[in-house]
Design a protein around this motif. Sequence first.
Motif, PDB file in Angstrom:
ATOM      1  N   MET A 155      17.050  32.469  32.604  1.00 11.33           N
ATOM      2  CA  MET A 155      16.277  33.306  31.754  1.00 11.33           C
ATOM      3  C   MET A 155      16.566  32.772  30.178  1.00 11.33           C
ATOM      4  SD  MET A 155      14.684  35.595  33.366  1.00 11.33           S
ATOM      5  CE  MET A 155      14.357  36.876  32.109  1.00 11.33           C
ATOM      6  N   LYS A 156      17.382  31.816  30.045  1.00  9.06           N
ATOM      7  CA  LYS A 156      17.594  31.306  28.635  1.00  9.06           C
ATOM      8  C   LYS A 156      16.360  30.865  28.098  1.00  9.06           C
ATOM      9  CE  LYS A 156      20.512  27.950  26.003  1.00  9.06           C
ATOM     10  NZ  LYS A 156      21.496  27.009  25.992  1.00  9.06           N
ATOM     11  N   GLY A 157      16.028  31.389  27.019  1.00  9.30           N
ATOM     12  CA  GLY A 157      14.733  31.077  26.215  1.00  9.30           C
ATOM     13  C   GLY A 157      13.480  32.234  26.395  1.00  9.30           C
ATOM     14  N   LYS A 158      13.769  33.082  27.507  1.00 11.39           N
ATOM     15  CA  LYS A 158      12.843  34.008  27.881  1.00 11.39           C
ATOM     16  C   LYS A 158      13.515  35.440  27.267  1.00 11.39           C
ATOM     17  CE  LYS A 158      11.782  31.697  32.082  1.00 11.39           C
ATOM     18  NZ  LYS A 158      12.013  31.539  33.202  1.00 11.39           N
ATOM     19  N   ARG A 159      12.293  36.334  26.923  1.00 13.20           N
ATOM     20  CA  ARG A 159      12.401  37.556  26.662  1.00 13.20           C
ATOM     21  C   ARG A 159      13.356  38.389  27.845  1.00 13.20           C
ATOM     22  NH1 ARG A 159      11.583  40.173  22.541  1.00 13.20           N
ATOM     23  NH2 ARG A 159       9.935  38.671  21.930  1.00 13.20           N
ATOM     24  N   ILE A 160      14.483  39.135  27.340  1.00 12.84           N
ATOM     25  CA  ILE A 160      15.156  39.868  28.279  1.00 12.84           C
ATOM     26  C   ILE A 160      15.102  41.506  27.812  1.00 12.84           C
ATOM     27  CG2 ILE A 160      16.365  38.051  29.352  1.00 12.84           C
ATOM     28  CD1 ILE A 160      18.783  39.132  27.730  1.00 12.84           C
ATOM     29  N   ALA A 161      14.915  41.545  26.396  1.00 10.09           N
ATOM     30  CA  ALA A 161      14.966  43.118  25.865  1.00 10.09           C
ATOM     31  C   ALA A 161      13.862  43.086  24.796  1.00 10.09           C
ATOM     32  CB  ALA A 161      16.303  42.884  25.219  1.00 10.09           C
ATOM     33  N   SER A 162      14.064  44.357  24.254  1.00 11.36           N
ATOM     34  CA  SER A 162      13.072  44.680  23.155  1.00 11.36           C
ATOM     35  C   SER A 162      13.369  43.600  22.108  1.00 11.36           C
ATOM     36  CB  SER A 162      13.476  45.845  22.640  1.00 11.36           C
ATOM     37  OG  SER A 162      12.955  46.228  21.212  1.00 11.36           O
ATOM     38  N   ASP A 163      12.040  43.220  21.176  1.00 14.52           N
ATOM     39  CA  ASP A 163      12.177  42.483  20.264  1.00 14.52           C
ATOM     40  C   ASP A 163      13.162  43.010  19.152  1.00 14.52           C
ATOM     41  OD1 ASP A 163      10.626  44.328  19.076  1.00 14.52           O
ATOM     42  OD2 ASP A 163       8.805  43.017  18.879  1.00 14.52           O
ATOM     43  N   LYS A 164      13.418  44.188  18.868  1.00 14.19           N
ATOM     44  CA  LYS A 164      14.055  44.831  18.225  1.00 14.19           C
ATOM     45  C   LYS A 164      15.899  44.619  18.461  1.00 14.19           C
ATOM     46  CE  LYS A 164      10.924  48.344  16.953  1.00 14.19           C
ATOM     47  NZ  LYS A 164      10.173  49.410  17.571  1.00 14.19           N
ATOM     48  N   PHE A 165      16.020  44.073  19.344  1.00 11.20           N
ATOM     49  CA  PHE A 165      17.639  43.893  19.697  1.00 11.20           C
ATOM     50  C   PHE A 165      18.001  42.567  19.529  1.00 11.20           C
ATOM     51  CE2 PHE A 165      20.839  42.937  23.072  1.00 11.20           C
ATOM     52  CZ  PHE A 165      21.812  43.848  22.730  1.00 11.20           C
ATOM     53  N   THR A 166      19.054  42.202  18.809  1.00 10.08           N
ATOM     54  CA  THR A 166      19.569  41.071  18.660  1.00 10.08           C
ATOM     55  C   THR A 166      21.190  41.243  18.871  1.00 10.08           C
ATOM     56  OG1 THR A 166      18.020  40.477  16.834  1.00 10.08           O
ATOM     57  CG2 THR A 166      20.194  39.180  16.881  1.00 10.08           C
ATOM     58  N   LEU A 167      21.806  40.299  19.511  1.00  7.21           N
ATOM     59  CA  LEU A 167      23.055  40.380  19.866  1.00  7.21           C
ATOM     60  C   LEU A 167      23.863  38.994  19.289  1.00  7.21           C
ATOM     61  CD1 LEU A 167      25.837  41.684  21.333  1.00  7.21           C
ATOM     62  CD2 LEU A 167      25.039  40.446  23.218  1.00  7.21           C
TER      63      LEU A 167
END
Length: 169
Positions: free
Chosen positions: A103-115
């Motif tokens: 999943m690296k490089g793919k969306r896994i969460a809301s575009d509002k989420f940054t970790l």
Amino acid sequence: LVGPWRATNFNAKAFVTVNDPSGAKPTEWGFVEMRNFSDMPSSEVFGVESVDRALSRFGQSKIQSGKFNMLVENRVANKIVGMLIYPMTGGALQQKNTFLESMKGKRIASDKFTLVDDRLLEKGMVSNYFDNEGMAAATRPMIENGVLKNYYISNYYSKKLNMEPTTGE
């Protein structure tokens, strides 16, 4: 890189149970952990906050199941985020025990989420110049605007997975 590291750690916990007039016994908790003692709240402030949390549960009742907007309090947000950490490790990837494989490089969460894994954060609880394998610490985006950017890959799993190491697990 070579360098020394010394650290301190102070914490306090409180568990409070109160008697609700309805007969219920709501329970609450408080926990605080700091690197510097001077940053710790006073025991009075900490205790009053824990009691206030328990008292705020007076009269609580169950609600029907449904879909609701949710606010996550900062003291429990780490538990939710923590559920993402193991699936991002080399061990989980190597054992095929993760939903984040490939999943690296793919969306896994809301575009509002940054970790961001920031091991250099001043007064951070796990801040250190080196990780447990001696790799220099870095500030690393793990999930950026919902997109998985990195995994936690130790030296051991980097060899098994043929991936670059990022940090000790």
